[in-house]
Design a protein around this motif. Sequence first.
Motif, PDB file in Angstrom:
ATOM      1  N   GLU A  55     -21.488  -8.667 -38.362  1.00  0.00           N
ATOM      2  CA  GLU A  55     -22.828  -9.238 -38.461  1.00  0.00           C
ATOM      3  C   GLU A  55     -23.881  -8.342 -37.813  1.00  0.00           C
ATOM      4  OE1 GLU A  55     -22.686 -13.121 -36.848  1.00  0.00           O
ATOM      5  OE2 GLU A  55     -21.220 -13.874 -38.297  1.00  0.00           O
ATOM      6  N   THR A  56     -23.625  -7.044 -37.806  1.00  0.00           N
ATOM      7  CA  THR A  56     -24.584  -6.106 -37.213  1.00  0.00           C
ATOM      8  C   THR A  56     -25.049  -5.114 -38.260  1.00  0.00           C
ATOM      9  OG1 THR A  56     -22.924  -4.483 -36.567  1.00  0.00           O
ATOM     10  CG2 THR A  56     -23.357  -6.278 -35.017  1.00  0.00           C
ATOM     11  N   SER A  57     -26.085  -4.362 -37.901  1.00  0.00           N
ATOM     12  CA  SER A  57     -26.654  -3.382 -38.827  1.00  0.00           C
ATOM     13  C   SER A  57     -25.711  -2.226 -39.100  1.00  0.00           C
ATOM     14  CB  SER A  57     -27.963  -2.840 -38.249  1.00  0.00           C
ATOM     15  OG  SER A  57     -27.730  -2.264 -36.968  1.00  0.00           O
ATOM     16  N   ILE A  58     -24.709  -2.052 -38.274  1.00  0.00           N
ATOM     17  CA  ILE A  58     -23.813  -0.907 -38.433  1.00  0.00           C
ATOM     18  C   ILE A  58     -22.741  -1.140 -39.491  1.00  0.00           C
ATOM     19  CG2 ILE A  58     -21.994  -1.519 -36.777  1.00  0.00           C
ATOM     20  CD1 ILE A  58     -22.140   1.324 -35.723  1.00  0.00           C
ATOM     21  N   SER A  59     -22.591  -2.382 -39.950  1.00  0.00           N
ATOM     22  CA  SER A  59     -21.523  -2.694 -40.905  1.00  0.00           C
ATOM     23  C   SER A  59     -21.658  -1.887 -42.196  1.00  0.00           C
ATOM     24  CB  SER A  59     -21.518  -4.194 -41.213  1.00  0.00           C
ATOM     25  OG  SER A  59     -22.770  -4.582 -41.758  1.00  0.00           O
ATOM     26  N   ASP A  60     -22.910  -1.607 -42.615  1.00  0.00           N
ATOM     27  CA  ASP A  60     -23.119  -0.837 -43.844  1.00  0.00           C
ATOM     28  C   ASP A  60     -22.719   0.625 -43.682  1.00  0.00           C
ATOM     29  OD1 ASP A  60     -24.134  -3.102 -45.057  1.00  0.00           O
ATOM     30  OD2 ASP A  60     -26.201  -2.665 -44.461  1.00  0.00           O
ATOM     31  N   TYR A  61     -22.651   1.092 -42.438  1.00  0.00           N
ATOM     32  CA  TYR A  61     -22.349   2.505 -42.177  1.00  0.00           C
ATOM     33  C   TYR A  61     -20.910   2.713 -41.706  1.00  0.00           C
ATOM     34  CZ  TYR A  61     -27.465   2.812 -41.995  1.00  0.00           C
ATOM     35  OH  TYR A  61     -28.800   2.739 -42.285  1.00  0.00           O
ATOM     36  N   PHE A  62     -20.188   1.623 -41.533  1.00  0.00           N
ATOM     37  CA  PHE A  62     -18.883   1.699 -40.870  1.00  0.00           C
ATOM     38  C   PHE A  62     -17.947   2.702 -41.541  1.00  0.00           C
ATOM     39  CE2 PHE A  62     -14.653   0.425 -39.615  1.00  0.00           C
ATOM     40  CZ  PHE A  62     -14.801   0.103 -38.273  1.00  0.00           C
ATOM     41  N   SER A  63     -17.823   2.622 -42.864  1.00  0.00           N
ATOM     42  CA  SER A  63     -16.874   3.494 -43.571  1.00  0.00           C
ATOM     43  C   SER A  63     -17.274   4.964 -43.450  1.00  0.00           C
ATOM     44  CB  SER A  63     -16.781   3.087 -45.041  1.00  0.00           C
ATOM     45  OG  SER A  63     -18.057   3.172 -45.662  1.00  0.00           O
ATOM     46  N   LYS A  64     -18.582   5.239 -43.398  1.00  0.00           N
ATOM     47  CA  LYS A  64     -19.038   6.622 -43.252  1.00  0.00           C
ATOM     48  C   LYS A  64     -18.751   7.153 -41.841  1.00  0.00           C
ATOM     49  CE  LYS A  64     -22.845   6.020 -46.537  1.00  0.00           C
ATOM     50  NZ  LYS A  64     -24.313   6.080 -46.722  1.00  0.00           N
ATOM     51  N   MET A  65     -18.855   6.286 -40.866  1.00  0.00           N
ATOM     52  CA  MET A  65     -18.662   6.699 -39.476  1.00  0.00           C
ATOM     53  C   MET A  65     -17.178   6.831 -39.129  1.00  0.00           C
ATOM     54  SD  MET A  65     -21.599   4.229 -37.828  1.00  0.00           S
ATOM     55  CE  MET A  65     -21.583   4.921 -36.193  1.00  0.00           C
ATOM     56  N   ASP A  66     -16.336   6.053 -39.817  1.00  0.00           N
ATOM     57  CA  ASP A  66     -14.895   6.052 -39.536  1.00  0.00           C
ATOM     58  C   ASP A  66     -14.248   7.275 -40.185  1.00  0.00           C
ATOM     59  OD1 ASP A  66     -12.329   5.415 -38.833  1.00  0.00           O
ATOM     60  OD2 ASP A  66     -12.102   3.825 -40.340  1.00  0.00           O
ATOM     61  N   LYS A  67     -14.367   8.427 -39.524  1.00  0.00           N
ATOM     62  CA  LYS A  67     -13.911   9.687 -40.100  1.00  0.00           C
ATOM     63  C   LYS A  67     -12.403   9.737 -40.316  1.00  0.00           C
ATOM     64  CE  LYS A  67     -17.930  11.751 -40.272  1.00  0.00           C
ATOM     65  NZ  LYS A  67     -18.540  12.125 -41.575  1.00  0.00           N
ATOM     66  N   ASN A  68     -11.626   9.144 -39.411  1.00  0.00           N
ATOM     67  CA  ASN A  68     -10.164   9.233 -39.551  1.00  0.00           C
ATOM     68  C   ASN A  68      -9.563   8.055 -40.313  1.00  0.00           C
ATOM     69  OD1 ASN A  68     -10.437   7.206 -37.714  1.00  0.00           O
ATOM     70  ND2 ASN A  68      -9.347   8.244 -36.031  1.00  0.00           N
ATOM     71  N   GLY A  69     -10.425   7.133 -40.780  1.00  0.00           N
ATOM     72  CA  GLY A  69      -9.964   6.040 -41.619  1.00  0.00           C
ATOM     73  C   GLY A  69      -9.007   5.076 -40.961  1.00  0.00           C
ATOM     74  N   ASP A  70      -9.128   4.861 -39.637  1.00  0.00           N
ATOM     75  CA  ASP A  70      -8.206   3.938 -38.955  1.00  0.00           C
ATOM     76  C   ASP A  70      -8.814   2.553 -38.768  1.00  0.00           C
ATOM     77  OD1 ASP A  70     -10.126   4.510 -37.105  1.00  0.00           O
ATOM     78  OD2 ASP A  70      -8.747   5.018 -35.472  1.00  0.00           O
ATOM     79  N   ASN A  71      -9.938   2.299 -39.489  1.00  0.00           N
ATOM     80  CA  ASN A  71     -10.612   0.996 -39.442  1.00  0.00           C
ATOM     81  C   ASN A  71     -11.124   0.629 -38.046  1.00  0.00           C
ATOM     82  OD1 ASN A  71     -10.303   0.397 -42.223  1.00  0.00           O
ATOM     83  ND2 ASN A  71      -8.172  -0.226 -41.846  1.00  0.00           N
ATOM     84  N   SER A  72     -11.412   1.645 -37.265  1.00  0.00           N
ATOM     85  CA  SER A  72     -12.030   1.424 -35.953  1.00  0.00           C
ATOM     86  C   SER A  72     -12.845   2.662 -35.608  1.00  0.00           C
ATOM     87  CB  SER A  72     -10.975   1.150 -34.879  1.00  0.00           C
ATOM     88  OG  SER A  72     -10.103   2.256 -34.751  1.00  0.00           O
ATOM     89  N   LEU A  73     -13.876   2.447 -34.808  1.00  0.00           N
ATOM     90  CA  LEU A  73     -14.761   3.548 -34.435  1.00  0.00           C
ATOM     91  C   LEU A  73     -14.580   3.890 -32.964  1.00  0.00           C
ATOM     92  CD1 LEU A  73     -18.135   2.510 -36.142  1.00  0.00           C
ATOM     93  CD2 LEU A  73     -16.358   4.025 -37.028  1.00  0.00           C
ATOM     94  N   SER A  74     -14.442   5.181 -32.710  1.00  0.00           N
ATOM     95  CA  SER A  74     -14.440   5.641 -31.321  1.00  0.00           C
ATOM     96  C   SER A  74     -15.870   6.039 -30.957  1.00  0.00           C
ATOM     97  CB  SER A  74     -13.506   6.842 -31.156  1.00  0.00           C
ATOM     98  OG  SER A  74     -14.001   7.949 -31.894  1.00  0.00           O
ATOM     99  N   GLU A  75     -16.116   6.187 -29.680  1.00  0.00           N
ATOM    100  CA  GLU A  75     -17.466   6.583 -29.257  1.00  0.00           C
ATOM    101  C   GLU A  75     -17.788   7.983 -29.767  1.00  0.00           C
ATOM    102  OE1 GLU A  75     -20.305   6.477 -25.278  1.00  0.00           O
ATOM    103  OE2 GLU A  75     -18.128   6.260 -25.071  1.00  0.00           O
ATOM    104  N   ASN A  76     -16.766   8.813 -29.870  1.00  0.00           N
ATOM    105  CA  ASN A  76     -16.982  10.164 -30.382  1.00  0.00           C
ATOM    106  C   ASN A  76     -17.434  10.128 -31.844  1.00  0.00           C
ATOM    107  OD1 ASN A  76     -16.763  13.114 -30.150  1.00  0.00           O
ATOM    108  ND2 ASN A  76     -15.064  12.887 -31.605  1.00  0.00           N
ATOM    109  N   GLU A  77     -16.828   9.234 -32.659  1.00  0.00           N
ATOM    110  CA  GLU A  77     -17.242   9.091 -34.060  1.00  0.00           C
ATOM    111  C   GLU A  77     -18.676   8.563 -34.150  1.00  0.00           C
ATOM    112  OE1 GLU A  77     -13.133   8.201 -36.535  1.00  0.00           O
ATOM    113  OE2 GLU A  77     -13.954   6.592 -35.266  1.00  0.00           O
ATOM    114  N   TYR A  78     -19.001   7.653 -33.254  1.00  0.00           N
ATOM    115  CA  TYR A  78     -20.356   7.087 -33.225  1.00  0.00           C
ATOM    116  C   TYR A  78     -21.381   8.186 -32.923  1.00  0.00           C
ATOM    117  CZ  TYR A  78     -24.218   4.046 -31.744  1.00  0.00           C
ATOM    118  OH  TYR A  78     -25.440   3.431 -31.615  1.00  0.00           O
ATOM    119  N   ILE A  79     -21.112   8.990 -31.879  1.00  0.00           N
ATOM    120  CA  ILE A  79     -22.044  10.049 -31.476  1.00  0.00           C
ATOM    121  C   ILE A  79     -22.125  11.137 -32.550  1.00  0.00           C
ATOM    122  CG2 ILE A  79     -22.481  11.852 -29.767  1.00  0.00           C
ATOM    123  CD1 ILE A  79     -23.052   9.042 -28.772  1.00  0.00           C
TER     124      ILE A  79
END
Length: 242
Positions: A55-79
């Motif tokens: 329910e956040t604005s980041i949901s639309d970007y999640f797949s683009k940010m998840d570089k390793n495709g593990d369905n979770s974001l690390s702080e390094n992927e975020y930065i």
Amino acid sequence: MTMEIQMNKLALAVIISGTMSTAAFANHHMEKIDSTFSSLDSNSDSMVSMDEVKETSISDYFSKMDKNGDNSLSENEYITYLQDSPESFSEDVKKQIHMTQAEVEADMDKVAKQSREDMDYRQKNVSATVEEGSSEMTQGMRSVNTEEHAMQSHKQDSMDHMEQDRDGDIARSSEQAGQPEGDVVARNEFDMLDENGDGQVTEKEASNAGVNETFSDMDSNDDNMITHQEYSEYRNSEEAEE
């Protein structure tokens, strides 16, 4: 034939242009990311799951940010996504992240500075301790040498006194050898009265020996001192009267 090819190219260009415009329009109107990584990480496990961003604005970007495709974001992927696509983030978020990074760098600088100061302090303490130990050792050696010198001096003084006493005894024995018995006895008695061996008997020394009543009779010159000669003369006069 040529006309048909040109028409096909024109149609393809229109399709591509429309697709790109639609994508650009969609990207332009996508809500910007307005949440920091720490605010998204609700369970504080240093990872952001899809459930945490539903329910956040980041949901639309999640797949683009998840570089390793593990369905979770690390702080390094975020930065990394922030660095690659800063236009996708709101200005407030970028400012917060910038301030946080600046604070982290400042803290790291403080830690490094404190570490250097602690190291310098420990090195100075070690140097001071070594110098103090060396100084104490030197002083200890000097003290030992001083004590040894004092002991040697005392030993030498004792030996000198013993030699003087021995020489005095020999001299008195030699002197007494040719004297009458009465003079020898008088000398021995006088020496017993002369507590400090200075060749004179004070009134106090006479009192200590119990002869204070006759002190004035012995002190023929009234100088409050009895010499050996005065004592001998007094003793001889007493023997003559007897």
